[in-house]
Design an enzyme around this catalytic site. Sequence first.
Site, PDB file in Angstrom:
ATOM      1  CG  PHE A 138      12.150   2.759   7.144  1.00  0.00           C
ATOM      2  CD1 PHE A 138      13.119   2.965   8.121  1.00  0.00           C
ATOM      3  CD2 PHE A 138      11.418   1.572   7.186  1.00  0.00           C
ATOM      4  CE1 PHE A 138      13.345   2.014   9.121  1.00  0.00           C
ATOM      5  CE2 PHE A 138      11.641   0.620   8.178  1.00  0.00           C
ATOM      6  CZ  PHE A 138      12.605   0.847   9.152  1.00  0.00           C
ATOM      7  CG  ASP A 223       7.973   0.372   0.910  1.00  0.00           C
ATOM      8  OD1 ASP A 223       6.845   0.147   1.394  1.00  0.00           O
ATOM      9  OD2 ASP A 223       9.024   0.280   1.568  1.00  0.00           O
ATOM     10  CE  LYS A 252       4.657   0.879   8.738  1.00  0.00           C
ATOM     11  NZ  LYS A 252       5.082   0.605  10.128  1.00  0.00           N
TER      12      LYS A 252
HETATM   13  N1  PMP Z   1       8.476   0.108   4.249  1.00  0.00           N
HETATM   14  C1  PMP Z   1       7.949   1.211   4.779  1.00  0.00           C
HETATM   15  C2  PMP Z   1       7.541   2.332   3.878  1.00  0.00           C
HETATM   16  C3  PMP Z   1       7.741   1.295   6.169  1.00  0.00           C
HETATM   17  O1  PMP Z   1       7.207   2.410   6.687  1.00  0.00           O
HETATM   18  C4  PMP Z   1       8.120   0.204   6.992  1.00  0.00           C
HETATM   19  C5  PMP Z   1       7.924   0.238   8.487  1.00  0.00           C
HETATM   20  N2  PMP Z   1       8.020   1.457   9.074  1.00  0.00           N
HETATM   21  C6  PMP Z   1       8.684  -0.928   6.386  1.00  0.00           C
HETATM   22  C7  PMP Z   1       8.843  -0.944   5.017  1.00  0.00           C
HETATM   23  C8  PMP Z   1       9.094  -2.119   7.210  1.00  0.00           C
HETATM   24  O2  PMP Z   1       7.987  -2.761   7.701  1.00  0.00           O
HETATM   25  P1  PMP Z   1       8.123  -3.850   8.894  1.00  0.00           P
HETATM   26  O3  PMP Z   1       8.514  -3.099  10.125  1.00  0.00           O
HETATM   27  O4  PMP Z   1       6.746  -4.452   8.975  1.00  0.00           O
HETATM   28  O5  PMP Z   1       9.134  -4.834   8.466  1.00  0.00           O
END
Ligand code: PMP
Length: 403
Positions: A138, A223, A252
Site C-alpha cells: 500500500f 515507504d 502518519k
Molecule cells: N504508505 C503506507 C505504507 C500507508 O500505510 C499509507 C496509508 N495507509 C499510505 C502510504 C498513504 O498515506 P495517506 O493516506 O496519508 O495518503
Amino acid sequence: MVEITKAAAKNPPFPKNYSNEFLVLDKGEGVYLYDVDGKKYLDFGSGIAVNALGYGLKGPAEIAAKQMMKVTHVSNLYTTEPTLELAYKLTTAGNFAAVHFGNSGSEANEAAIKYARLYAKRTKGEGHHKILSFNNAFHGRTLGALACTPTEKYQEPFGPLMEGTLSIPFNDTAALEKTLDESFAAVFVEPVQGEGGLEVISPDFAEKLNELCKKFDILLVADEVQTGMGRTGEFFASAGLGLTPDIITLAKPLAGGLPLSATLIPDRVNKLIKLGEHGTTFGGGPVTCAVACYMVDAIFHPVFLTKVKAKGEFLKSELEKLASEYSFLGKVKGTGLMQGVEVIGQDAEVLSGKIIKTGRDKGLLILRSGKSTLRILPPLVIEESEILEGISILKKVFKELKG
Ligand code: PMP
C-alpha cells in the site's frame, strides 16, 4: 446551522467510499478515546498508525497554538525556523541531503516517484522509468502512488493508471532477480506491509534488494509512512531490518495527528533537481513542523525506542498466547508495536469483521490488515497493563462470538 445529533452520523454527506454509519468520537486522553456519549475506548490502532504519543498531550497543543499566534503559513518562497529545524533533524537522522515536505503519505510517495523518474532520466536517459512494488503493498491513493498499490479493488475504477509500474510477490528473492534491470527507476517497499497483512521483510530479501538496486542504479524507496518514527522500535524500521534505502518516506505520526509528510532524498538525487521542478503550498508549514520537532525529539531517543521494543515483545507474546488458545487464530506477524494476528478458517474474513465490530462495542478499537488479519498498533506510549486490558477485552469478544 445544522444541529448535530446522533442521527447525523447515519448516512452523512460523505462520499460512499466511506461507511454509512459512524462512531462519533469526542476527545482522547492517553491511549483512550471517548465518544460523544462519554463511552471509553482503548485505541489499539492509534487512529490508523498516527497517534504515536497517544491523545490529549498538552505540549504539542501549546506549541501549535503558540505558532499559530506567530504565523500559520508562509509561501514556499520563504521558510520559518520550525521548518528549518525539522529539516535538519530529519536529514541528519539518516544520511540524507534534503527533505521535501508534503501533507500525506500518498503525497510523500508521489514526490519519491517524481524524484526517482527525474534521477533515472537524467542519469540513464529516456526509457528507464519503471517502478517495481510488491503484491499487497500500500503506497497511497493518488494516481502515481495508486499505480504502485497493486490491489484490484483500489485500482480498477480509476484506470488507466500511470504506465510502467509492475508488482511481484513480496519476499520472493528469485522473482526479484528475474525482474530487476536498469530500466527501473525505483523499487518501493514497506519494511513491514501495514495494509497487506503485517508481513515483515525477510533478511535475505532485504539484502538482495540492496544489492540489485545498487547494481542497476535503481533508487530503493522505503515507504515508512506506517513503520517509521519508532513504530518498530527503531526510528526508521529499515535500519533494523537490513534495508539500506536511498529514499525514505514518512507521514502518519510525524506531526502527532496534524497532516505532514516527508520525502528524504540523497545528495546524488538532490543535485539533479532544478528550481521549480516540484513544490507544494501547505507542505512543511510552521505549525505542523513545530509539532513534528516535538514528536521527533520525544521518539528519537534510545530510552524511548528501547521501551517500544520491549512493549512490542510483550504484546507479541500475549498475542501468541491467544493464538495458541483459539483455533480460529493463526500466525502472529509483525515487529515492535506493529503486530497482526491472522484469523483463519472458511469464514475468516467475516469473522475478523465481527471481531472488530464486537471489540468496538466492548470498548476496544482494532484495525484490519489484508483480508482477515487483526492489526494491532497501539500508541507507542501504551503500558503493559493497558496491553493486558486490550487482550482481556479480546478474550471477551471471542467468548461472545465463539462460545
Ligand atoms: N504508505 C503506507 C505504507 C500507508 O500505510 C499509507 C496509508 N495507509 C499510505 C502510504 C498513504 O498515506 P495517506 O493516506 O496519508 O495518503
